[in-house]
Design a protein around this motif. Structure first.
Motif, PDB file in Angstrom:
ATOM      1  N   GLY A 104       0.801  -1.216   0.000  1.00  0.00           N
ATOM      2  CA  GLY A 104       0.000   0.000   0.000  1.00  0.00           C
ATOM      3  C   GLY A 104       0.833   1.265   0.000  1.00  0.00           C
ATOM      4  N   PHE A 105       2.118   1.153  -0.352  1.00  0.00           N
ATOM      5  CA  PHE A 105       3.029   2.296  -0.341  1.00  0.00           C
ATOM      6  C   PHE A 105       2.537   3.404  -1.281  1.00  0.00           C
ATOM      7  CE2 PHE A 105       6.873   4.107  -2.517  1.00  0.00           C
ATOM      8  CZ  PHE A 105       7.282   4.938  -1.493  1.00  0.00           C
ATOM      9  N   GLN A 106       2.242   3.048  -2.530  1.00  0.00           N
ATOM     10  CA  GLN A 106       1.809   4.058  -3.497  1.00  0.00           C
ATOM     11  C   GLN A 106       0.436   4.610  -3.138  1.00  0.00           C
ATOM     12  OE1 GLN A 106       2.528   3.493  -7.777  1.00  0.00           O
ATOM     13  NE2 GLN A 106       0.319   3.766  -8.109  1.00  0.00           N
ATOM     14  N   ARG A 107      -0.470   3.744  -2.704  1.00  0.00           N
ATOM     15  CA  ARG A 107      -1.827   4.192  -2.362  1.00  0.00           C
ATOM     16  C   ARG A 107      -1.800   5.202  -1.226  1.00  0.00           C
ATOM     17  NH1 ARG A 107      -3.583  -0.256  -0.341  1.00  0.00           N
ATOM     18  NH2 ARG A 107      -3.259   0.435   1.816  1.00  0.00           N
ATOM     19  N   ASP A 108      -1.010   4.908  -0.203  1.00  0.00           N
ATOM     20  CA  ASP A 108      -0.929   5.830   0.938  1.00  0.00           C
ATOM     21  C   ASP A 108      -0.291   7.158   0.542  1.00  0.00           C
ATOM     22  OD1 ASP A 108      -2.079   3.863   2.445  1.00  0.00           O
ATOM     23  OD2 ASP A 108      -0.185   3.161   3.320  1.00  0.00           O
ATOM     24  N   LEU A 109       0.685   7.112  -0.361  1.00  0.00           N
ATOM     25  CA  LEU A 109       1.293   8.354  -0.821  1.00  0.00           C
ATOM     26  C   LEU A 109       0.264   9.236  -1.531  1.00  0.00           C
ATOM     27  CD1 LEU A 109       4.786   7.311  -2.279  1.00  0.00           C
ATOM     28  CD2 LEU A 109       4.348   8.615  -0.202  1.00  0.00           C
ATOM     29  N   LEU A 110      -0.508   8.629  -2.420  1.00  0.00           N
ATOM     30  CA  LEU A 110      -1.493   9.397  -3.180  1.00  0.00           C
ATOM     31  C   LEU A 110      -2.630   9.894  -2.290  1.00  0.00           C
ATOM     32  CD1 LEU A 110      -1.679   7.191  -6.402  1.00  0.00           C
ATOM     33  CD2 LEU A 110      -0.484   9.371  -6.087  1.00  0.00           C
ATOM     34  N   ASP A 111      -2.909   9.177  -1.188  1.00  0.00           N
ATOM     35  CA  ASP A 111      -3.947   9.618  -0.250  1.00  0.00           C
ATOM     36  C   ASP A 111      -3.452  10.684   0.710  1.00  0.00           C
ATOM     37  OD1 ASP A 111      -5.693   7.875  -1.431  1.00  0.00           O
ATOM     38  OD2 ASP A 111      -5.456   6.295   0.079  1.00  0.00           O
ATOM     39  N   GLY A 112      -2.170  11.017   0.631  1.00  0.00           N
ATOM     40  CA  GLY A 112      -1.615  12.045   1.505  1.00  0.00           C
ATOM     41  C   GLY A 112      -1.279  11.570   2.893  1.00  0.00           C
ATOM     42  N   GLU A 113      -1.207  10.273   3.101  1.00  0.00           N
ATOM     43  CA  GLU A 113      -0.882   9.730   4.415  1.00  0.00           C
ATOM     44  C   GLU A 113       0.635   9.612   4.590  1.00  0.00           C
ATOM     45  OE1 GLU A 113      -2.883   6.092   5.138  1.00  0.00           O
ATOM     46  OE2 GLU A 113      -4.872   6.829   4.540  1.00  0.00           O
ATOM     47  N   THR A 114       1.051   9.572   5.855  1.00  0.00           N
ATOM     48  CA  THR A 114       2.470   9.411   6.154  1.00  0.00           C
ATOM     49  C   THR A 114       2.863   7.950   5.995  1.00  0.00           C
ATOM     50  OG1 THR A 114       2.415  11.250   7.729  1.00  0.00           O
ATOM     51  CG2 THR A 114       4.256   9.713   7.900  1.00  0.00           C
ATOM     52  N   VAL A 115       3.915   7.709   5.239  1.00  0.00           N
ATOM     53  CA  VAL A 115       4.363   6.342   4.968  1.00  0.00           C
ATOM     54  C   VAL A 115       5.733   6.149   5.613  1.00  0.00           C
ATOM     55  CG1 VAL A 115       4.881   4.635   3.181  1.00  0.00           C
ATOM     56  CG2 VAL A 115       3.131   6.382   2.772  1.00  0.00           C
ATOM     57  N   THR A 116       5.909   5.007   6.248  1.00  0.00           N
ATOM     58  CA  THR A 116       7.175   4.684   6.903  1.00  0.00           C
ATOM     59  C   THR A 116       7.849   3.533   6.176  1.00  0.00           C
ATOM     60  OG1 THR A 116       6.321   5.375   9.058  1.00  0.00           O
ATOM     61  CG2 THR A 116       8.283   3.980   9.052  1.00  0.00           C
ATOM     62  N   LEU A 117       9.100   3.766   5.781  1.00  0.00           N
ATOM     63  CA  LEU A 117       9.919   2.716   5.188  1.00  0.00           C
ATOM     64  C   LEU A 117      10.959   2.272   6.215  1.00  0.00           C
ATOM     65  CD1 LEU A 117      10.662   4.177   1.621  1.00  0.00           C
ATOM     66  CD2 LEU A 117       8.729   2.778   2.348  1.00  0.00           C
ATOM     67  N   GLN A 118      11.257   0.992   6.203  1.00  0.00           N
ATOM     68  CA  GLN A 118      12.263   0.473   7.130  1.00  0.00           C
ATOM     69  C   GLN A 118      13.589   0.325   6.387  1.00  0.00           C
ATOM     70  OE1 GLN A 118      11.347  -3.271   8.962  1.00  0.00           O
ATOM     71  NE2 GLN A 118      13.368  -3.489   9.897  1.00  0.00           N
ATOM     72  N   LEU A 119      14.616   1.024   6.878  1.00  0.00           N
ATOM     73  CA  LEU A 119      15.961   0.939   6.305  1.00  0.00           C
ATOM     74  C   LEU A 119      16.899   0.383   7.364  1.00  0.00           C
ATOM     75  CD1 LEU A 119      18.053   1.541   4.085  1.00  0.00           C
ATOM     76  CD2 LEU A 119      18.298   3.836   5.052  1.00  0.00           C
ATOM     77  N   ASN A 120      17.441  -0.791   7.107  1.00  0.00           N
ATOM     78  CA  ASN A 120      18.395  -1.426   8.017  1.00  0.00           C
ATOM     79  C   ASN A 120      19.808  -1.194   7.500  1.00  0.00           C
ATOM     80  OD1 ASN A 120      16.291  -2.594   9.616  1.00  0.00           O
ATOM     81  ND2 ASN A 120      16.035  -4.154   8.045  1.00  0.00           N
ATOM     82  N   VAL A 121      20.713  -0.865   8.393  1.00  0.00           N
ATOM     83  CA  VAL A 121      22.084  -0.534   8.027  1.00  0.00           C
ATOM     84  C   VAL A 121      23.045  -1.405   8.819  1.00  0.00           C
ATOM     85  CG1 VAL A 121      23.808   1.294   7.876  1.00  0.00           C
ATOM     86  CG2 VAL A 121      21.381   1.849   7.600  1.00  0.00           C
ATOM     87  N   ASP A 122      24.001  -2.018   8.112  1.00  0.00           N
ATOM     88  CA  ASP A 122      25.050  -2.780   8.765  1.00  0.00           C
ATOM     89  C   ASP A 122      26.134  -1.797   9.213  1.00  0.00           C
ATOM     90  OD1 ASP A 122      26.985  -4.479   9.635  1.00  0.00           O
ATOM     91  OD2 ASP A 122      27.347  -5.468   7.710  1.00  0.00           O
ATOM     92  N   ALA A 123      26.113  -1.438  10.472  1.00  0.00           N
ATOM     93  CA  ALA A 123      27.023  -0.404  10.979  1.00  0.00           C
ATOM     94  C   ALA A 123      28.446  -0.908  11.164  1.00  0.00           C
ATOM     95  CB  ALA A 123      26.503   0.159  12.294  1.00  0.00           C
ATOM     96  N   THR A 124      28.689  -2.220  10.960  1.00  0.00           N
ATOM     97  CA  THR A 124      30.084  -2.667  10.995  1.00  0.00           C
ATOM     98  C   THR A 124      30.846  -2.135   9.782  1.00  0.00           C
ATOM     99  OG1 THR A 124      29.542  -4.741   9.853  1.00  0.00           O
ATOM    100  CG2 THR A 124      29.483  -4.755  12.257  1.00  0.00           C
ATOM    101  N   GLN A 125      30.136  -1.836   8.691  1.00  0.00           N
ATOM    102  CA  GLN A 125      30.747  -1.180   7.536  1.00  0.00           C
ATOM    103  C   GLN A 125      30.611   0.328   7.750  1.00  0.00           C
ATOM    104  OE1 GLN A 125      32.234  -2.947   5.258  1.00  0.00           O
ATOM    105  NE2 GLN A 125      31.523  -4.973   5.881  1.00  0.00           N
ATOM    106  N   ILE A 126      31.399   0.861   8.682  1.00  0.00           N
ATOM    107  CA  ILE A 126      31.127   2.187   9.217  1.00  0.00           C
ATOM    108  C   ILE A 126      31.246   3.281   8.160  1.00  0.00           C
ATOM    109  CG2 ILE A 126      33.511   2.460   9.995  1.00  0.00           C
ATOM    110  CD1 ILE A 126      30.310   3.792  11.684  1.00  0.00           C
ATOM    111  N   SER A 127      32.242   3.178   7.258  1.00  0.00           N
ATOM    112  CA  SER A 127      32.418   4.235   6.265  1.00  0.00           C
ATOM    113  C   SER A 127      31.246   4.297   5.304  1.00  0.00           C
ATOM    114  CB  SER A 127      33.723   4.022   5.502  1.00  0.00           C
ATOM    115  OG  SER A 127      33.702   2.791   4.811  1.00  0.00           O
TER     116      SER A 127
END
Length: 371
Positions: A104-127
């Motif tokens: 429902g990512f696109q639908r929520d965007l077009l409806d003007g709702e706030t959408v949350t994406l989850q971004l996971n980062v491997d912090a051992t690759q610090i640079s």
């Protein structure tokens, strides 16, 4: 007054001794070639070929737009994975980033709702993690804004700040790192070479030969200063031209002759420091310990690594007696900003005064140690 012939021949003797020292020659070549390149390019200022996996639960034009924006050379081609593969890939170190696009990512965007994406980062690759997370956020925001505004829409905010980066328009970190590494190596090797030259005399027993020759401590010190300073000066000149300018492509803005003049004044001070350490230490390991205790504060607090303005006021005042502070200021001013003598003359005067003070003190110490 020193006799020029004695100073010349003693200096040539130092150069020959250095050529017969493979460890020192290897250190000089490495410090002004591979070390500069490695230091300038080891920490990327932007993500480069970062591995990323995407869990696309929406399968919509909006989510496809996000995937298309993740392009080389910043990222490898995004891998479409399932939820369980995302966690396993992070645990195994196959992905530096994983992005989860909810249904429902696109639908929520077009409806003007706030959408949350989850971004996971491997912090051992610090640079990669430090710069890549911000880079991904910028891509997501820009692509979502372009999708919602539609083709042809400007989407300009009411207030827009136009940023102009002077002297380094692309904010390339390697430009700064390469020149700063040359500055640090000039200081380090000038101290090491002159100190080691005096220690070498003592270890090889040639210091007794000098004492029975018609030469003075002043002539001995002048010979070591000009010979070892010349080696560092030639090596730094070649490093700036061949490694920094040609290999790394760093533009050098100012007068190279003016920079060499400032380097000679700096070498006058640092080689005198090396002579002083050579009179205090009784062996090469002791000399190494003394240099470590001195060199690290000189490099960290001189303004080459962090701006002097961010340091406590008393640290700034104390470091004004260090030659590295003034050498960093004149080097960056000349090589980056194209400053002339009218701008950097205070640093030249300070280096001359500091060098004279260090030379006088080291000469006094050398006379006592030889006596």
């Amino acid at each position: 007054m020193p006799r020029p012939a004695n100073v010349l021949h003693l200096g040539i003797k130092e150069l020959r001794a250095l050529l017969r020292d493979p460890a020192m020659m290897t250190l000089i070549v490495y410090a002004f070639t591979l070390s500069i390149y490695a230091s300038a390019t080891s920490v990327p200022e932007i993500p480069h070929r970062a591995a990323i996996a995407v869990v696309d639960e929406d399968r919509s034009p909006a989510s496809e737009r996000l995937l298309d924006a993740l392009q080389a050379p910043y990222f490898l081609a995004p891998q479409r994975v399932a939820h369980e593969e995302m966690d396993a890939g992070m645990d195994a170190g196959r992905y530096t980033f994983t992005l989860d696009i909810p249904p429902g990512f696109q639908r929520d965007l077009l409806d003007g709702e706030t959408v949350t994406l989850q971004l996971n980062v491997d912090a051992t690759q610090i640079s990669q993690a430090f710069t890549g997370a911000g880079h991904l956020q910028q891509i997501i925001h820009s692509e979502v804004a372009a999708f919602l505004d539609g083709p042809g829409a400007t989407g300009e905010p009411a207030v827009q700040a136009v940023i102009r980066a002077a002297y380094n328009p692309n904010l390339i970190e390697s430009w700064f790192g390469a020149v700063n590494d040359v500055i640090n190596h000039v200081t380090m090797l000038s101290i090491i070479l002159t100190g080691a030259a005096l220690i070498r005399e003592r270890e090889h027993g040639t210091i007794e030969h000098l004492l029975v020759m018609p030469v003075t401590p002043f002539e001995i010190m002048l010979a070591k200063v000009w010979s070892m300073g010349l080696v560092v000066l030639v090596a730094s000149t070649l490093a700036l031209h061949l490694v920094v300018h040609r290999w790394l492509g760093v533009p050098l803005a100012g007068s190279f002759a003016l920079f060499l003049l400032g380097t000679m004044l700096h070498l006058f001070a640092t080689t005198s420091m090396g002579i002083f350490f050579g009179t205090v230490a009784r062996s090469m390991p002791q000399l190494g310990l003394l240099i470590i205790l001195t060199l690290i504060p000189l490099q960290m607090l001189s303004g080459g690594t962090t701006p002097r303005e961010s340091m406590p006021a008393f640290i700034q005042d104390i470091m004004l007696v260090a030659p590295t502070t003034h050498f960093v200021m004149l080097s960056q001013g000349i090589l980056f900003r194209g400053a002339g003598l009218s701008v950097v003359w205070p640093q030249f005067a300070a280096l001359m005064a500091i060098g004279t003070l260090f030379f006088t003190f080291a000469l006094s110490r050398l006379r006592k140690s030889l006596g």
